[in-house]
Every structure is written in structure tokens, then in C-alpha cells.
Design an enzyme around this catalytic site. Structure first.
Site, mmCIF file in Angstrom:
data_model
loop_
_atom_site.group_PDB
_atom_site.id
_atom_site.type_symbol
_atom_site.label_atom_id
_atom_site.label_comp_id
_atom_site.label_asym_id
_atom_site.label_seq_id
_atom_site.Cartn_x
_atom_site.Cartn_y
_atom_site.Cartn_z
ATOM 1 N N VAL A 48 -39.430 185.032 19.346
ATOM 2 C CA VAL A 48 -38.553 183.706 19.377
ATOM 3 C C VAL A 48 -39.772 182.320 19.100
ATOM 4 C CG1 VAL A 48 -37.403 182.276 21.047
ATOM 5 C CG2 VAL A 48 -36.899 184.627 21.057
ATOM 6 N N GLY A 49 -40.815 182.649 19.605
ATOM 7 C CA GLY A 49 -41.631 181.301 19.541
ATOM 8 C C GLY A 49 -41.851 181.062 17.942
ATOM 9 N N PRO A 72 -54.894 186.407 22.568
ATOM 10 C CA PRO A 72 -55.632 185.802 21.889
ATOM 11 C C PRO A 72 -55.472 186.144 20.297
ATOM 12 C CG PRO A 72 -57.040 186.641 23.541
ATOM 13 C CD PRO A 72 -55.690 187.172 23.863
ATOM 14 N N LYS A 74 -53.232 188.267 18.663
ATOM 15 C CA LYS A 74 -51.741 187.978 18.161
ATOM 16 C C LYS A 74 -51.719 186.385 17.783
ATOM 17 C CE LYS A 74 -47.286 187.872 18.547
ATOM 18 N NZ LYS A 74 -46.167 187.873 17.263
ATOM 19 N N ARG A 123 -29.619 189.205 31.072
ATOM 20 C CA ARG A 123 -30.884 188.177 31.032
ATOM 21 C C ARG A 123 -31.384 188.080 32.588
ATOM 22 N NH1 ARG A 123 -26.644 186.812 27.432
ATOM 23 N NH2 ARG A 123 -27.118 186.277 25.591
ATOM 24 N N ASN A 155 -35.570 183.429 29.126
ATOM 25 C CA ASN A 155 -34.498 183.748 30.120
ATOM 26 C C ASN A 155 -35.004 184.248 31.474
ATOM 27 O OD1 ASN A 155 -32.007 183.372 28.694
ATOM 28 N ND2 ASN A 155 -32.623 184.947 27.127
ATOM 29 N N ASP A 183 -25.064 179.947 21.880
ATOM 30 C CA ASP A 183 -23.697 180.391 22.222
ATOM 31 C C ASP A 183 -22.642 179.844 21.181
ATOM 32 O OD1 ASP A 183 -24.008 182.029 25.271
ATOM 33 O OD2 ASP A 183 -25.109 180.426 24.371
ATOM 34 N N ARG A 186 -22.746 180.599 17.777
ATOM 35 C CA ARG A 186 -22.005 181.848 17.564
ATOM 36 C C ARG A 186 -20.549 181.760 17.566
ATOM 37 N NH1 ARG A 186 -26.435 184.728 21.593
ATOM 38 N NH2 ARG A 186 -27.811 185.400 20.084
ATOM 39 N N HIS A 210 -25.658 180.272 30.064
ATOM 40 C CA HIS A 210 -25.985 181.012 28.746
ATOM 41 C C HIS A 210 -26.064 182.545 29.096
ATOM 42 C CE1 HIS A 210 -27.772 182.440 25.173
ATOM 43 N NE2 HIS A 210 -29.017 182.981 25.921
ATOM 44 N N THR A 265 -33.530 188.956 19.682
ATOM 45 C CA THR A 265 -32.894 187.859 18.762
ATOM 46 C C THR A 265 -33.780 186.983 18.379
ATOM 47 O OG1 THR A 265 -32.101 186.721 20.699
ATOM 48 C CG2 THR A 265 -30.439 188.452 19.781
HETATM 49 N N1 LIG Z 1 -32.344 180.968 25.458
HETATM 50 C C1 LIG Z 1 -32.087 181.853 24.539
HETATM 51 O O1 LIG Z 1 -30.879 181.418 23.797
HETATM 52 C C2 LIG Z 1 -32.986 182.847 24.061
HETATM 53 C C3 LIG Z 1 -33.886 183.190 24.797
HETATM 54 N N2 LIG Z 1 -34.838 184.416 24.655
HETATM 55 C C4 LIG Z 1 -35.692 184.566 25.584
HETATM 56 O O2 LIG Z 1 -36.924 184.232 24.812
HETATM 57 C C5 LIG Z 1 -37.956 185.024 25.584
HETATM 58 C C6 LIG Z 1 -39.036 185.596 24.728
HETATM 59 O O3 LIG Z 1 -38.175 186.454 23.718
HETATM 60 P P1 LIG Z 1 -39.356 187.145 22.444
HETATM 61 O O4 LIG Z 1 -39.851 186.068 21.564
HETATM 62 O O5 LIG Z 1 -38.197 188.026 21.737
HETATM 63 O O6 LIG Z 1 -40.209 187.978 23.360
HETATM 64 P P2 LIG Z 1 -41.586 188.558 22.852
HETATM 65 O O7 LIG Z 1 -42.152 189.898 23.732
HETATM 66 O O8 LIG Z 1 -41.606 188.925 21.264
HETATM 67 O O9 LIG Z 1 -42.553 187.385 23.021
HETATM 68 C C7 LIG Z 1 -43.023 186.957 24.387
HETATM 69 C C8 LIG Z 1 -44.309 186.205 24.362
HETATM 70 O O10 LIG Z 1 -44.671 185.907 25.333
HETATM 71 C C9 LIG Z 1 -46.161 185.979 25.664
HETATM 72 N N3 LIG Z 1 -46.603 185.721 26.929
HETATM 73 C C10 LIG Z 1 -46.424 186.331 28.090
HETATM 74 N N4 LIG Z 1 -46.853 185.863 29.104
HETATM 75 C C11 LIG Z 1 -47.473 184.689 28.626
HETATM 76 C C12 LIG Z 1 -47.902 183.661 29.541
HETATM 77 N N5 LIG Z 1 -48.353 183.665 30.639
HETATM 78 N N6 LIG Z 1 -48.663 182.655 28.885
HETATM 79 C C13 LIG Z 1 -48.228 182.452 27.446
HETATM 80 N N7 LIG Z 1 -47.670 183.397 26.518
HETATM 81 C C14 LIG Z 1 -47.115 184.664 27.420
HETATM 82 C C15 LIG Z 1 -46.355 187.305 25.122
HETATM 83 O O11 LIG Z 1 -47.851 187.543 25.030
HETATM 84 C C16 LIG Z 1 -45.503 187.388 24.009
HETATM 85 O O12 LIG Z 1 -46.126 186.904 22.661
HETATM 86 C C17 LIG Z 1 -37.230 185.957 26.341
HETATM 87 O O13 LIG Z 1 -37.388 185.614 27.703
HETATM 88 C C18 LIG Z 1 -35.973 185.942 25.854
HETATM 89 O O14 LIG Z 1 -35.026 186.690 26.854
HETATM 90 C C19 LIG Z 1 -34.435 185.044 23.242
HETATM 91 C C20 LIG Z 1 -33.365 184.546 22.519
HETATM 92 C C21 LIG Z 1 -32.635 183.683 22.770
HETATM 93 C C1 LIG Z 2 -31.457 186.954 23.903
HETATM 94 C C2 LIG Z 2 -30.282 185.792 24.063
HETATM 95 O O1 LIG Z 2 -30.560 185.083 25.220
HETATM 96 C C3 LIG Z 2 -29.642 185.408 23.040
HETATM 97 O O2 LIG Z 2 -29.703 185.903 22.024
HETATM 98 O O3 LIG Z 2 -28.490 184.810 23.304
#
Ligand SMILES: NC(=O)C1=CN([C@@H]2O[C@H](COP(=O)(O)OP(=O)(O)OC[C@H]3O[C@@H](n4cnc5c(N)ncnc54)[C@H](O)[C@@H]3O)[C@@H](O)[C@H]2O)C=CC1
Ligand SMILES: CC(=O)C(=O)O
Length: 320
Positions: A48-49, A72, A74, A123, A155, A183, A186, A210, A265
Site C-alpha cells: 500500500v505504501g 531497512p 526493503k 479488518r 486497518n 469504498d 468502488r 470502511h 489490495t
Molecule cells: N484503508 C484502506 O482503504 C486500506 C488499508 N489497507 C491496510 O494498509 C496496511 C498495509 O497493507 P500492505 O501494505 O498490504 O501490508 P504490507 O505487509 O505489504 O506492508 C506493511 C509494511 O509495514 C511495515 N511495518 C510494520 N511495522 C512497522 C513499524 N513499526 N514501523 C514502520 N513500518 C512498519 C512492514 O515492514 C511492511 O513493509 C494494512 O493494515 C492494510 O489492511 C490496505 C488497503 C486499503
Molecule cells: C484492505 C482494504 O481495506 C481494502 O482494500 O478496502
């Protein structure tokens, strides 16, 4: 005849370089001396980031991006990979560190760090894991960028936006969750697809959580300025209402479906968060459905909660 202002353009061989191809000939307005340096910090360089970072870079939304992650290698790999594309990008400087001092002076801090759902997981199940991470993430962000706007994406986004508000000590207008901006996008896509029109011509809002209990504002749907429900009622097209309800169910199930297919996602939340960054940093005063403080909410739990409502956003966050 050479005028005095072009004399300095004569090269060593006496060539009049003022006529050369590299002389700027259009759009010569000097940059405004008052233009502010804008900086975005992105915490978490996972799927996501990085989708958000990539969209922000290609849309030229700021002068500097600071990336922070707990891993570090990654983090440095992602930074280098993006920096190597500099020749194809407008101008943004990219920095990265596991230390929060790299975020100093940010205008906008976007938090995506944390655990994500496995297929079929809610979530809300992420709450405990991500709450403990937020205790390490939000205080240093608030310390290094005390005037920034915080945009929470991790989330469960509504609960974590509340947590970020409490941990940061920021006024509530500067703490926003990406909420149902995704949402609603979508929803607009699915309605547009059903009607075979462009999604940008569909106005429609999903509000509330959400997630699984989101609410579709049926009366808000308009297509090309025509309110959809009154049109359907006038034409007594009852079956279309069932179709709309089915579309809302699809919205709720969207993330589950994508996660079961590709594991996470990323692209749509990348566009969604970048659209919020654009509105905030360019002070566009656009209205987005985002997670904001609903003071004194009366529901299952009475009190202050964060949930998505259509909110006008600008440079100072939620506009009053
Ligand atoms: N609000 C929304 O619409 C959406 C929210 N999300 C949420 O976004 C979040 C991230 O999802 P992804 O990127 O797919 O997960 P991911 O597992 O690919 O990335 C998470 C990153 O957070 C880093 N991380 C963990 N602890 C940390 C800390 N203390 N300090 C700094 N970095 C740290 C990890 O090293 C990793 O690189 C999840 O909680 C997911 O549910 C995802 C999609 C949509
Ligand atoms: C993961 C999530 O919160 C989304 O894609 O809606």
C-alpha cells in the site's frame, strides 16, 4: 543588430546562442519566490505504501517524499528503485530511513504500516497488532511534524484514526482516515460499469465504517447530474433497486475478493490516498468521504468516534 541583452549569449565561436534550441521560448515565468516546499512522509513501504508513493510521484504532488519502514533493506531497496526512475519523473526528492528524523517538517504524513488481512480475515481483527505499532509510530511523527496533517490508511482505519488523534494530540481537523473514499470509488465504478458510463460522471457516496458495516447513500447517487433514484422511481424500475443493493454488497466484498485473488489490495488505495493528498496539499477544498471525528456520536457506543462522512478538505485538513 545585436542588442545588449543578448550579447552575453555569444558563445566562444561567436555563435548567437540566443537563437539556439535550448533557449527557453515559452512559459518563462520565474518560479514564485513564495512557493512553499511541500513534503510528504509515508510510513510503511509495503504494497500500500509503495502504491501511494508511486501515484504521488507520477502526479507530481510534492517536492520531497520521506519513506520510513521497520525493515531497512526493503526500505533502501524501494528508495533506490524509485530514485533510479528520476529521469522520467517531474522532480521529487526521495529519502528513506528507519529513523523518524527523516520526516521532519512534513506537510502530510501518510501511515500505511502494519499487519494486513489474510484471505477471509476481517479488518477489525488487525486491531491489537496495529494498535501497538501505532504507539511507536504516531508520537515521533507528531514530534517531527507538529503542524502536519495525518492521513491514516492502516486497518482498521476508523479505529486507528481515533488512536492517531489521541496519540498525536493534534486538533481533530488534522487527523483524517482514508475511510470510505476507496469504498465510494468502488461504488462509482460498479454503478458506472452497470450503466456503461464513465465513473467520473457518477456521483455516489458510501459512508460509515470502511468495512463490513458501510452504508450506501442511495439518495446521493446521480449520473451526469440526474438523481438516479428519482429517475428509477418515476420509471417504476423496481428491479434496479435490487441491482443497487447487489452493487453495495459487491463493494463490501471487494477487498475480500481481491485479497483472495492476489493476497492484498494496493492500486485503488494508491489512487484514493493520492487524491486526498492532492486535495489537501493543493488546498482544493474538494469534498471526500473520509474518516473524521463524529463528536458525541450516538450508536452502539456513545461518544467520540471516527467514521466516514462527506468532508471538505484543504491545506489545514478538514475545513470547518
Ligand atoms: N484503508 C484502506 O482503504 C486500506 C488499508 N489497507 C491496510 O494498509 C496496511 C498495509 O497493507 P500492505 O501494505 O498490504 O501490508 P504490507 O505487509 O505489504 O506492508 C506493511 C509494511 O509495514 C511495515 N511495518 C510494520 N511495522 C512497522 C513499524 N513499526 N514501523 C514502520 N513500518 C512498519 C512492514 O515492514 C511492511 O513493509 C494494512 O493494515 C492494510 O489492511 C490496505 C488497503 C486499503
Ligand atoms: C484492505 C482494504 O481495506 C481494502 O482494500 O478496502
Amino acid at each position: 543588430m545585436q542588442n545588449s541583452s543578448s550579447t552575453s549569449s555569444l558563445g566562444p565561436a561567436g555563435l548567437d546562442l540566443s537563437q539556439a534550441f535550448f533557449k527557453p521560448i515559452c512559459n518563462t515565468e520565474p518560479p514564485s519566490p513564495t512557493k512553499r516546499h511541500t513534503k510528504i512522509s509515508i510510513i510503511g513501504t509495503g504494497n500500500v505504501g509503495m502504491a501511494i508513493t508511486q501515484t504521488i510521484l507520477t502526479q507530481d504532488l510534492c517536492d520531497e517524499i520521506a519513506l520510513v519502514d521497520a525493515k531497512p533493506d526493503k526500505l533502501r531497496g524501494e528508495m533506490l528503485d524509485l530514485q533510479h526512475g528520476a529521469a522520467f519523473l517531474p522532480r521529487t526528492k526521495i529519502k528513506a530511513s528507519v529513523d523518524y528524523d527523516v520526516t521532519v517538517g512534513s506537510d502530510l504524513c501518510i501511515v500505511t504500516a502494519g499487519a494486513r488481512q489474510i484471505p477471509g480475515e476481517s479488518r477489525l481483527n488487525l486491531m491489537q497488532r496495529n494498535l501497538s505499532l501505532f504507539k511507536c509510530i504516531i508520537p515521533p511523527l507528531a514530534k517531527y511534524s507538529p503542524d502536519s496533517v495525518l492521513l491514516i490508511v492502516s486497518n482498521p482505519v476508523d479505529v486507528l484514526t481515533y488512536v492517531a488523534w489521541k496519540l498525536s494530540g493534534f486538533p481533530s481537523n488534522r487527523v483524517i482516515g482514508s475511510g470510505t473514499n476507496l469504498d465510494s470509488s468502488r461504488f462509482r465504478f460498479l454503478i458506472a460499469d452497470h450503466l456503461d458510463v464513465n465513473a467520473q460522471d457518477v456521483q455516489a457516496y458510501i459512508v460509515g465504517e470502511h468495512g463490513d458495516s458501510s452504508v450506501a447513500l442511495w439518495s446521493s447517487i446521480s449520473v451526469g447530474g440526474v438523481p438516479l433514484l428519482s429517475l428509477l422511481e418515476r420509471q417504476q424500475i423496481a428491479y434496479e433497486k435490487a441491482t443497487l443493493e447487489k452493487i453495495h454488497r459487491e463493494v463490501v466484498e471487494s477487498a475480500y475478493e481481491v485479497i483472495s485473488l492476489k493476497g492484498y489490495t494496493s492500486w485503488a488505495i494508491g489512487y484514493s490516498a493520492a487524491s486526498l493528498a492532492r486535495t489537501i496539499l493543493r488546498d482544493q477544498r474538494r469534498i471526500h468521504p473520509v474518516s473524521v471525528l463524529a463528536k458525541g456520536f450516538h450508536g452502539i457506543h456513545d461518544g467520540d468516534v471516527f467514521l466516514s462522512l462527506p468532508a471538505q478538505l484543504g491545506r489545514s485538513g478538514v475545513l470547518g
